[in-house]
Design a protein around this motif. Structure first.
Motif, mmCIF file in Angstrom:
data_model
loop_
_atom_site.group_PDB
_atom_site.id
_atom_site.type_symbol
_atom_site.label_atom_id
_atom_site.label_comp_id
_atom_site.label_asym_id
_atom_site.label_seq_id
_atom_site.Cartn_x
_atom_site.Cartn_y
_atom_site.Cartn_z
ATOM 1 N N THR A 90 0.818 -1.204 0.000
ATOM 2 C CA THR A 90 0.000 0.000 0.000
ATOM 3 C C THR A 90 0.853 1.255 0.000
ATOM 4 O OG1 THR A 90 -1.783 -1.118 1.162
ATOM 5 C CG2 THR A 90 -1.796 1.268 1.222
ATOM 6 N N THR A 111 1.250 -0.071 -10.801
ATOM 7 C CA THR A 111 0.928 0.960 -9.819
ATOM 8 C C THR A 111 -0.544 1.296 -9.970
ATOM 9 O OG1 THR A 111 3.165 1.890 -9.896
ATOM 10 C CG2 THR A 111 1.418 3.294 -8.999
ATOM 11 N N THR A 112 -1.336 0.992 -8.959
ATOM 12 C CA THR A 112 -2.776 1.218 -9.028
ATOM 13 C C THR A 112 -3.215 2.439 -8.232
ATOM 14 O OG1 THR A 112 -3.163 -0.271 -7.156
ATOM 15 C CG2 THR A 112 -3.219 -1.234 -9.366
ATOM 16 N N ASN A 113 -2.361 2.906 -7.312
ATOM 17 C CA ASN A 113 -2.686 4.079 -6.515
ATOM 18 C C ASN A 113 -1.405 4.617 -5.898
ATOM 19 O OD1 ASN A 113 -4.202 6.068 -5.293
ATOM 20 N ND2 ASN A 113 -5.707 4.658 -4.417
ATOM 21 N N HIS A 115 0.203 6.705 -2.516
ATOM 22 C CA HIS A 115 -0.009 7.199 -1.159
ATOM 23 C C HIS A 115 1.306 7.799 -0.662
ATOM 24 C CE1 HIS A 115 -3.952 5.229 -0.610
ATOM 25 N NE2 HIS A 115 -3.433 4.268 -1.318
#
Length: 217
Positions: A90, A111-113, A115
């Motif tokens: 994450t 890479t989906t998100n 942070h």
């Protein structure tokens, strides 16, 4: 290990013993640690099977490496785990992590998100720019809002000289952290400067590694 790592990673902060205990408690008994002289990695594994084939999901909870050798060794340890399908993270892995360069097929990384966990509003640019270091020996005059100041390797101080870079407020944080090149900010209309000044600013402020903090709230 963490102190060595975070001093070289823009945006990272010190960790207290209480935070470490909280992280270990959140991970539970399934936590696995790989220790290296120059880093460490923490992960958990969730057992699963896909049509009789192993597909356990490994979640990397924390990762730090102070040398390229430690970075490669820790990733090789994680990626060589038996009976594992996807490996996910994450916020333990930065967006510019060199993991793809270690793989035969670098495109397998997704890479989906993002942070990065960083929000910076610069209220006093002179104090803030005085607190960081710079890549090359140069001197630039910046202005943002009511502040005009000179920045060089010796620090940051008010100036009455004509500004070489005029910053919109939205550009001050990214330039301070070095997460975005000055020339890219100029292309977005957030910095006004001549091309030669932007070239110098790119070299002076730098924009790698990408700033990040793993601090969780």
């Amino acid at each position: 290990r963490w102190e060595r790592y975070r001093r070289a990673q823009v945006g990272e902060v010190p960790r207290t013993e209480g935070e470490l205990r909280w992280r270990l408690h959140q991970a539970g008994p399934a936590l696995v640690a790989a220790m290296h002289d120059d880093g460490f990695a923490l992960w958990t594994a969730k057992r699963d099977w896909n049509g009789g084939l192993p597909a356990a999901e490994v979640e990397v909870l924390d990762f730090c490496a102070t040398t390229p050798e430690a970075h490669a060794d820790l990733w090789k340890t994680i990626l060589s785990l038996d009976l594992v399908g996807p490996v996910v993270s994450t916020r333990a892995v930065t967006e510019d992590d060199l993991l793809p360069s270690l793989l035969v097929n670098p495109r397998i990384v997704r890479t989906t998100n993002l942070h990065d966990n960083l929000w910076v509003k610069v209220l006093d640019p002179i104090i803030c720019f005085n607190a960081r270091s710079y890549r090359v020996d140069d001197q630039l005059v910046l202005t943002t809002g009511a502040h005009t100041f000179t920045v060089d390797q010796g620090g940051c101080r008010p100036s009455s000289r004509q500004a070489e870079l005029t910053l919109e407020p939205e550009a001050t944080g990214p330039l301070l952290l070095g997460g975005v090149a000055a020339s890219d900010l100029a292309a977005q209309g957030l910095i006004n400067a001549t091309p030669d000044i932007l070239d110098r600013a790119d070299a002076f402020f730098g924009h790698a590694p990408a700033p990040v903090t793993r601090l969780e709230f």
